[in-house]
Design a protein around this motif. Structure first.
Motif, PDB file in Angstrom:
ATOM      1  N   LEU A 125       0.820  -1.213   0.000  1.00  0.00           N
ATOM      2  CA  LEU A 125       0.000   0.000   0.000  1.00  0.00           C
ATOM      3  C   LEU A 125       0.850   1.258   0.000  1.00  0.00           C
ATOM      4  O   LEU A 125       0.717   2.116  -0.880  1.00  0.00           O
ATOM      5  N   GLY A 126       1.733   1.389   1.004  1.00  0.00           N
ATOM      6  CA  GLY A 126       2.457   2.639   1.201  1.00  0.00           C
ATOM      7  C   GLY A 126       3.445   2.982   0.109  1.00  0.00           C
ATOM      8  O   GLY A 126       3.658   4.162  -0.190  1.00  0.00           O
ATOM      9  N   PHE A 127       4.060   1.965  -0.506  1.00  0.00           N
ATOM     10  CA  PHE A 127       5.088   2.252  -1.504  1.00  0.00           C
ATOM     11  C   PHE A 127       4.608   2.055  -2.936  1.00  0.00           C
ATOM     12  O   PHE A 127       4.944   2.860  -3.808  1.00  0.00           O
ATOM     13  N   ILE A 128       3.822   1.023  -3.203  1.00  0.00           N
ATOM     14  CA  ILE A 128       3.461   0.730  -4.591  1.00  0.00           C
ATOM     15  C   ILE A 128       2.114   1.354  -4.976  1.00  0.00           C
ATOM     16  O   ILE A 128       2.051   2.244  -5.827  1.00  0.00           O
ATOM     17  N   ILE A 129       1.020   0.887  -4.379  1.00  0.00           N
ATOM     18  CA  ILE A 129      -0.287   1.390  -4.785  1.00  0.00           C
ATOM     19  C   ILE A 129      -0.412   2.886  -4.532  1.00  0.00           C
ATOM     20  O   ILE A 129      -0.887   3.641  -5.380  1.00  0.00           O
ATOM     21  N   SER A 130       0.013   3.328  -3.361  1.00  0.00           N
ATOM     22  CA  SER A 130      -0.094   4.744  -3.032  1.00  0.00           C
ATOM     23  C   SER A 130       0.739   5.610  -3.971  1.00  0.00           C
ATOM     24  O   SER A 130       0.234   6.574  -4.561  1.00  0.00           O
ATOM     25  N   PHE A 131       2.010   5.275  -4.118  1.00  0.00           N
ATOM     26  CA  PHE A 131       2.873   6.066  -5.009  1.00  0.00           C
ATOM     27  C   PHE A 131       2.386   5.975  -6.450  1.00  0.00           C
ATOM     28  O   PHE A 131       2.426   6.954  -7.195  1.00  0.00           O
ATOM     29  N   GLY A 132       1.923   4.779  -6.835  1.00  0.00           N
ATOM     30  CA  GLY A 132       1.415   4.638  -8.184  1.00  0.00           C
ATOM     31  C   GLY A 132       0.228   5.531  -8.448  1.00  0.00           C
ATOM     32  O   GLY A 132       0.147   6.215  -9.473  1.00  0.00           O
TER      33      GLY A 132
END
Length: 576
Positions: free
Chosen positions: A265-272
């Protein structure tokens, strides 16, 4: 994006409206519709060029761009969906607003915004065209156009169902009235009209939605009283801690661990989402200068940290004052109320005449804001990233700017009617919300890998960008299909037999991003990169970022990003 839950199928179960409106409530709603149409009509006179229609003339102040940036994300599934998720999962749902948003928004402001803005791109696929070439642009544009149209339809259908459940409005009436209203003000004023309406909608959402947590906290005796009631109602579950229960999948009601939250969540989906989804990036690109463009996501991040008070808190108060709500399957079997209906139940409990109209208007404003955000993003990507290159390839000549403005208006009209069609498709697809959540792991997670490598690694090649994006997208779709065919695959993808559906989304996004990055790096090392002269304005190390050293400290974006990040850390400690 990540603000989704299974509220749509549940509300289908309602057989009658929960509340009824008085004349004062109806008047407030009518005034709201008249106001948004009036704004669209007034701003149409300022929409002449392509930049006016698609990027609001690049004249927006940091406050207008920042509030529109966050308001475009306050869509139909936000208010209803995450209030329900807070009832189901407790305060863990706040992760989607804090670690699932704040670091990414600040990263967009400080690291990525200079490249988007300096390149003068009209869209994220437009940046990929400049960095990697036409094939990467077209792949990203087609997938994004498909995703936005589907999301717009889901927004429409969600609103129609919510209005049916809450006040008994006919589904067809809600879909067509909201759609035609958005069509008129977006077709007239483009992004300029959408953004000004989003600022108005932002204020209305807060004015209407904040009443419930304030009155609810008074009833339960404040925060401590609410916590005490939740512990009394649910002695065997921990719904009030943000991090302390994430040591193992089985220790929390979400069935996820800290690795899935931090990295998936914090690094991939959120940043994406926050750095590559053109739905929100488009608002920031409208800023009048680079400093305003960098400050806009920072302003948005400050307000985003506060959104749980109007979205998550009603669900927590519901745990304290309305125990016994069940999931949609149990509700269907027993006839009991579903936790997906917690927000309208709370509105019926706390809001009287007039205030109820304001609360309903807040919901409608949220629904229309999300719908308009998807439609404006779709019309821009369709016009500049799909139609324009095809038109140039077929005719071999450029046309004047008015032609593209006209095409943008037609794309808005067609996009609305296609969205209406997808809204009716949703009616016959009980598992549509699972598909929508999957869309973001299909397209947003690998797109983030492609964009971030393109911006930070000058060795990334056009072939690497295209094949990495394609591999990441196909691998995500493949993992989703694998779990649908064999549910036991979830334990392999998430790495635990105790993992639940939310963990699958987080880990699928993480794996697809890693696959995208790996393929991009391998193919790039095997192919020829672009000359550095062609990367100026697109890649760190090849681009001179304007210095802000002449500005006082309190006017530098990096200073305010630090303030917001410090507040974010404090919140994690307080609710640990």
């Amino acid at each position: 994006m990540i603000q989704l839950c299974s509220c749509v199928p549940a509300v289908l179960l309602a057989s009658s409206s929960i509340i009824s409106l008085g004349w004062a409530d109806v008047l407030i709603i009518v005034i709201y519709f008249a106001m948004v149409l009036g704004i669209g009509y007034y701003l149409s006179r300022f929409t002449k060029t392509g930049d006016d229609f698609f990027l609001a003339g690049r004249k927006m102040t940091m406050w207008i761009a920042g509030l529109a940036f966050i308001s475009a994300n306050l869509g139909s599934l936000e208010l209803m969906g995450w209030a329900a998720s807070a009832y189901q999962y407790g305060i863990l749902a706040a992760h989607w607003y804090w670690i699932g948003a704040i670091p990414a928004m600040l990263f967009l402001a400080i690291v990525m915004m200079p490249f988007y803005y300096i390149s003068r791109t009209h869209s994220v696929p437009g940046y990929l065209k400049l960095r990697f070439g036409e094939s990467s642009r077209m792949l990203a544009a087609i997938s994004f156009a498909f995703m936005t149209i589907l999301m717009s339809g889901v927004n429409m259908f969600s609103m129609a169902l919510v209005m049916k459940v809450i006040i008994g409005w006919d589904i067809n009436f809600s879909i067509w009235v909201s759609s035609i209203t958005v069509l008129i003000y977006v077709a007239l004023g483009g992004l300029l009209s959408a953004m000004f309406n989003e600022v108005v909608q932002f204020v209305l959402i807060w004015a209407g939605a904040l009443l419930i947590p304030i009155i609810g906290l008074v009833e339960v005796g404040g925060w401590k009283g609410m916590i005490a009631r939740i512990h009394e109602n649910f002695p065997h579950g921990d719904y009030t801690h943000l991090w302390s229960t994430l040591g193992h999948f089985r220790d929390n009601p979400m069935g996820i661990n800290w690795v899935g939250i931090v990295f998936g969540l914090g690094f991939i989906i959120s940043f994406g989402y926050w750095t590559t989804d053109f739905l929100v990036v488009q608002r920031v690109l409208s800023a009048k200068d680079l400093r305003s463009a960098k400050m806009s996501p920072i302003i948005g991040a400050a307000f985003k940290m506060l959104v749980p008070f109007i979205v998550i808190l009603p669900g927590l108060i519901g745990l304290a004052v309305m125990p016994g709500l069940v999931g949609q399957d149990q509700a269907a079997a027993s006839g009991a109320a579903s936790y997906n209906e917690i927000l309208p139940l709370m509105m019926a409990r706390y809001l009287g005449p007039g205030l109820l109209g304001l609360g309903i208007t807040a919901l409608i404003a949220g629904f229309m804001s999300g719908m308009a955000g998807n439609i404006t993003a779709f019309s821009t990507v369709w016009t500049y990233d799909i139609y324009k290159p095809i038109h140039l390839a077929l005719t071999g000549k450029e046309v004047d700017d008015k032609h593209y403005v006209s095409m943008g208006r037609w794309a808005t009209i067609v996009g609305i009617f296609v969205s209406i069609g997808t809204a009716y498709l949703v009616e016959h697809a009980a598992s549509i919300m699972d598909y929508v959540q999957a869309l973001f792991s299909f397209f947003i997670a690998p797109l983030y890998g492609t964009v971030i490598l393109g911006m930070l690694w000058k060795r990334a090649t056009p072939a690497g960008g295209f094949w990495g994006l394609l591999a990441g997208t196909l691998s995500s779709i493949g993992m989703w299909a694998w779990v649908r065919l064999d549910p036991r695959a979830l334990s392999i993808i998430a790495g635990s037999p105790d993992a639940k559906a939310m963990a699958e989304d987080m880990y699928r996004a993480l794996w697809s991003w890693l696959i995208c990055v790996a393929v991009t790096v391998i193919v790039s090392l095997a192919t020829r990169p672009k000359p550095e002269a062609e990367l100026v304005g697109l890649v760190r190390g090849c681009t001179e970022i304007p210095s802000e050293g002449h500005l006082p400290l309190v006017k530098r974006p990096i200073f305010w990003a630090g303030v917001v990040f410090a507040a974010f850390i404090v919140l994690q400690i307080i609710f640990w």
